[in-house]
Scaffold this motif. Sequence first.
Motif, PDB file in Angstrom:
ATOM      1  N   ASP A  54       0.853  -1.191   0.000  1.00  0.00           N
ATOM      2  CA  ASP A  54       0.000   0.000   0.000  1.00  0.00           C
ATOM      3  C   ASP A  54       0.895   1.249   0.000  1.00  0.00           C
ATOM      4  N   THR A  55       1.782   1.326  -0.982  1.00  0.00           N
ATOM      5  CA  THR A  55       2.933   2.226  -0.936  1.00  0.00           C
ATOM      6  C   THR A  55       2.667   3.576  -1.592  1.00  0.00           C
ATOM      7  N   PRO A  56       2.911   4.685  -0.882  1.00  0.00           N
ATOM      8  CA  PRO A  56       2.814   6.007  -1.513  1.00  0.00           C
ATOM      9  C   PRO A  56       3.917   6.200  -2.560  1.00  0.00           C
ATOM     10  N   ALA A  57       3.654   7.051  -3.535  1.00  0.00           N
ATOM     11  CA  ALA A  57       4.607   7.283  -4.620  1.00  0.00           C
ATOM     12  C   ALA A  57       5.944   7.783  -4.102  1.00  0.00           C
ATOM     13  N   PHE A  89       8.354   4.988  -3.160  1.00  0.00           N
ATOM     14  CA  PHE A  89       8.989   4.369  -4.322  1.00  0.00           C
ATOM     15  C   PHE A  89      10.065   5.287  -4.893  1.00  0.00           C
ATOM     16  N   GLN A  90       9.814   6.576  -4.909  1.00  0.00           N
ATOM     17  CA  GLN A  90      10.782   7.529  -5.451  1.00  0.00           C
ATOM     18  C   GLN A  90      12.078   7.528  -4.651  1.00  0.00           C
ATOM     19  N   LEU A  91      11.956   7.508  -3.327  1.00  0.00           N
ATOM     20  CA  LEU A  91      13.166   7.485  -2.500  1.00  0.00           C
ATOM     21  C   LEU A  91      13.895   6.153  -2.652  1.00  0.00           C
ATOM     22  N   ALA A  92      13.153   5.051  -2.668  1.00  0.00           N
ATOM     23  CA  ALA A  92      13.782   3.737  -2.852  1.00  0.00           C
ATOM     24  C   ALA A  92      14.561   3.696  -4.159  1.00  0.00           C
ATOM     25  N   ASP A  93      13.974   4.233  -5.211  1.00  0.00           N
ATOM     26  CA  ASP A  93      14.648   4.265  -6.508  1.00  0.00           C
ATOM     27  C   ASP A  93      15.873   5.162  -6.463  1.00  0.00           C
ATOM     28  N   LYS A  94      15.752   6.314  -5.811  1.00  0.00           N
ATOM     29  CA  LYS A  94      16.885   7.237  -5.692  1.00  0.00           C
ATOM     30  C   LYS A  94      18.063   6.585  -4.969  1.00  0.00           C
ATOM     31  N   LEU A  95      17.758   5.776  -3.952  1.00  0.00           N
ATOM     32  CA  LEU A  95      18.809   5.115  -3.181  1.00  0.00           C
ATOM     33  C   LEU A  95      19.368   3.886  -3.891  1.00  0.00           C
ATOM     34  N   GLY A  96      18.720   3.478  -4.996  1.00  0.00           N
ATOM     35  CA  GLY A  96      19.176   2.294  -5.716  1.00  0.00           C
ATOM     36  C   GLY A  96      18.750   0.989  -5.089  1.00  0.00           C
ATOM     37  N   VAL A 135       2.677  -2.464 -10.659  1.00  0.00           N
ATOM     38  CA  VAL A 135       3.556  -2.410 -11.837  1.00  0.00           C
ATOM     39  C   VAL A 135       3.399  -1.065 -12.532  1.00  0.00           C
ATOM     40  N   ASP A 136       2.184  -0.720 -12.894  1.00  0.00           N
ATOM     41  CA  ASP A 136       1.942   0.577 -13.544  1.00  0.00           C
ATOM     42  C   ASP A 136       2.173   1.730 -12.577  1.00  0.00           C
ATOM     43  N   TYR A 137       1.791   1.537 -11.317  1.00  0.00           N
ATOM     44  CA  TYR A 137       1.942   2.607 -10.329  1.00  0.00           C
ATOM     45  C   TYR A 137       3.419   2.950 -10.120  1.00  0.00           C
ATOM     46  N   LEU A 138       4.261   1.918 -10.113  1.00  0.00           N
ATOM     47  CA  LEU A 138       5.698   2.158  -9.957  1.00  0.00           C
ATOM     48  C   LEU A 138       6.233   2.967 -11.126  1.00  0.00           C
ATOM     49  N   GLU A 139       5.867   2.591 -12.338  1.00  0.00           N
ATOM     50  CA  GLU A 139       6.343   3.333 -13.501  1.00  0.00           C
ATOM     51  C   GLU A 139       5.860   4.783 -13.462  1.00  0.00           C
ATOM     52  N   GLN A 140       4.619   4.990 -13.071  1.00  0.00           N
ATOM     53  CA  GLN A 140       4.100   6.352 -12.962  1.00  0.00           C
ATOM     54  C   GLN A 140       4.822   7.135 -11.864  1.00  0.00           C
ATOM     55  N   SER A 141       5.209   6.446 -10.799  1.00  0.00           N
ATOM     56  CA  SER A 141       5.829   7.121  -9.652  1.00  0.00           C
ATOM     57  C   SER A 141       7.265   7.539  -9.923  1.00  0.00           C
ATOM     58  N   ILE A 142       8.039   6.677 -10.587  1.00  0.00           N
ATOM     59  CA  ILE A 142       9.473   6.968 -10.752  1.00  0.00           C
ATOM     60  C   ILE A 142       9.861   7.202 -12.209  1.00  0.00           C
ATOM     61  N   GLY A 143       8.927   7.006 -13.141  1.00  0.00           N
ATOM     62  CA  GLY A 143       9.188   7.317 -14.547  1.00  0.00           C
ATOM     63  C   GLY A 143       9.844   6.214 -15.337  1.00  0.00           C
ATOM     64  N   HIS A 144      10.083   5.072 -14.721  1.00  0.00           N
ATOM     65  CA  HIS A 144      10.694   3.948 -15.436  1.00  0.00           C
ATOM     66  C   HIS A 144      10.488   2.687 -14.604  1.00  0.00           C
ATOM     67  N   ILE A 145      10.908   1.558 -15.149  1.00  0.00           N
ATOM     68  CA  ILE A 145      10.940   0.294 -14.414  1.00  0.00           C
ATOM     69  C   ILE A 145      12.410  -0.068 -14.178  1.00  0.00           C
ATOM     70  N   PRO A 146      12.799  -0.321 -12.917  1.00  0.00           N
ATOM     71  CA  PRO A 146      14.200  -0.683 -12.650  1.00  0.00           C
ATOM     72  C   PRO A 146      14.603  -1.957 -13.385  1.00  0.00           C
ATOM     73  N   GLN A 147      15.865  -2.058 -13.694  1.00  0.00           N
ATOM     74  CA  GLN A 147      16.330  -3.259 -14.384  1.00  0.00           C
ATOM     75  C   GLN A 147      16.290  -4.489 -13.473  1.00  0.00           C
ATOM     76  N   LYS A 148      16.419  -4.259 -12.170  1.00  0.00           N
ATOM     77  CA  LYS A 148      16.344  -5.366 -11.208  1.00  0.00           C
ATOM     78  C   LYS A 148      15.110  -5.163 -10.351  1.00  0.00           C
ATOM     79  N   ILE A 149      14.230  -6.154 -10.311  1.00  0.00           N
ATOM     80  CA  ILE A 149      12.932  -5.992  -9.665  1.00  0.00           C
ATOM     81  C   ILE A 149      12.538  -7.310  -9.008  1.00  0.00           C
ATOM     82  N   CYS A 150      11.687  -7.224  -7.988  1.00  0.00           N
ATOM     83  CA  CYS A 150      11.225  -8.411  -7.270  1.00  0.00           C
ATOM     84  C   CYS A 150       9.709  -8.357  -7.130  1.00  0.00           C
TER      85      CYS A 150
END
Length: 418
Positions: free
Chosen positions: A99-102, A105-112, A123-138
């Motif tokens: 139930d993750t706020p955008a 996800f943005q900070l998690a992506d920024k930290l790598g 899936v779509d929410y993550l792309e909308q939140s950070i602008g891409h899909i990470p190459q490594k995902i779980c």
Amino acid sequence: MKTPFVTKEQLDAITAQYPTPFHIYDEAGIRENARRLREAFSWNPGYREYFAVKATPTPAILKILKEEGCGCDCSSLTELLMSEKCGITGENIMFSSNDTPAEEFQLADKLGAIINLDDLTLVDYLEQSIGHIPQKICCRYNPGGVFTLSETREGFQVMDNPGDAKYGMTRAQIAEAFTRLHAMGAKEFGIHAFLASNTLSNAYYPALARILFQLAVDLQNETGVHITFINLSGGIGIPYQPDQPANDIAAIGDGVRQAYEEILVPAGMGDVALYTELGRFMLGPYGHLVTRAIHEKHIYKEYIGVDACACNLMRPAMYGSYHHITVMGKEDQPCNHKYDVVGGLCENNDKFAVDRMLPKIDMGDLLVIHDTGAHGFSMGYNYNGKLRSAELLLRQDGSVELIRRAETVEDYFRTLVW
């Protein structure tokens, strides 16, 4: 019999400087346990433990575990920030919220961090939140139904109800998520699942591993994605009661290895890394809540009132959980007095023990409440205006360090608008 990792003499000196109640942690025990875990999974070159920050969100603890090669399992923005401040970043963070706020996800992506998606809609929410899909995902898997494990060395049955849990994706959903994520640019995939909590069975992790290993083989065949890691999450428990047997982490690691060699290796997936996200197992036994007897009451039952309360340790009040109690200095005296050991909250469930047989407790006695190193301080709260306690660290050389000061009344009032 449970033996505290501090002596009465040590506690007498400590309480002269730091008033009760407080949580204290054992550095030597934490380090030794982390090394046993790493050794148990050393056969897997990519193995990494991601400590569940929610269990003990204390920087001094996270730094010790970092020195022992552990990363962080985070589930909120604040936990991400704490990990960053401790120097734990990049793929040393697994971000497994729900139930993750955008912004999280943005900070998690920024930290790598490695992002673990809890639901297909993310899936779509993550792309909308950070602008891409990470190459490594779980992605987190929920098999549904009831998980049972009857054949344990203790003769107990492990049972939990994944079908009633809010976490994870169905089998069809995780296949769809992998397919879509792959089309959106993901290159490396991981699987995560948590099926049972606080298990006292060496068979739980190997049984979970077999489920996830077979799922990995099937998903890789179905979707064509490259699965590079499998996260066994947590669930390895600790013996809260003195007569319960402890898990053997070496036997657990070997059981997982056998499943790995039987399922993944023949499928050409012998390069898959294994991750764990242990909290209770890592820290539980290496923390005590130290409190002092301040009142006694003789009505229909015998009560001992202490200066700690459920705000310092919620588990007994919330779950009816057992936590062993040692009356310091009276370890060898007969347990011939029946007490309810209680705190001062305006709630009748504020009890650390009910009908517990203990030595005679006198006012001023110090009590050690065992196994509070995980989900102890971290679940604290401020009901009745109670203030959260200090946290102390017993260093390997025997010295004691304040690692979190106790809250003050000024802290409590600081966020109020008058």
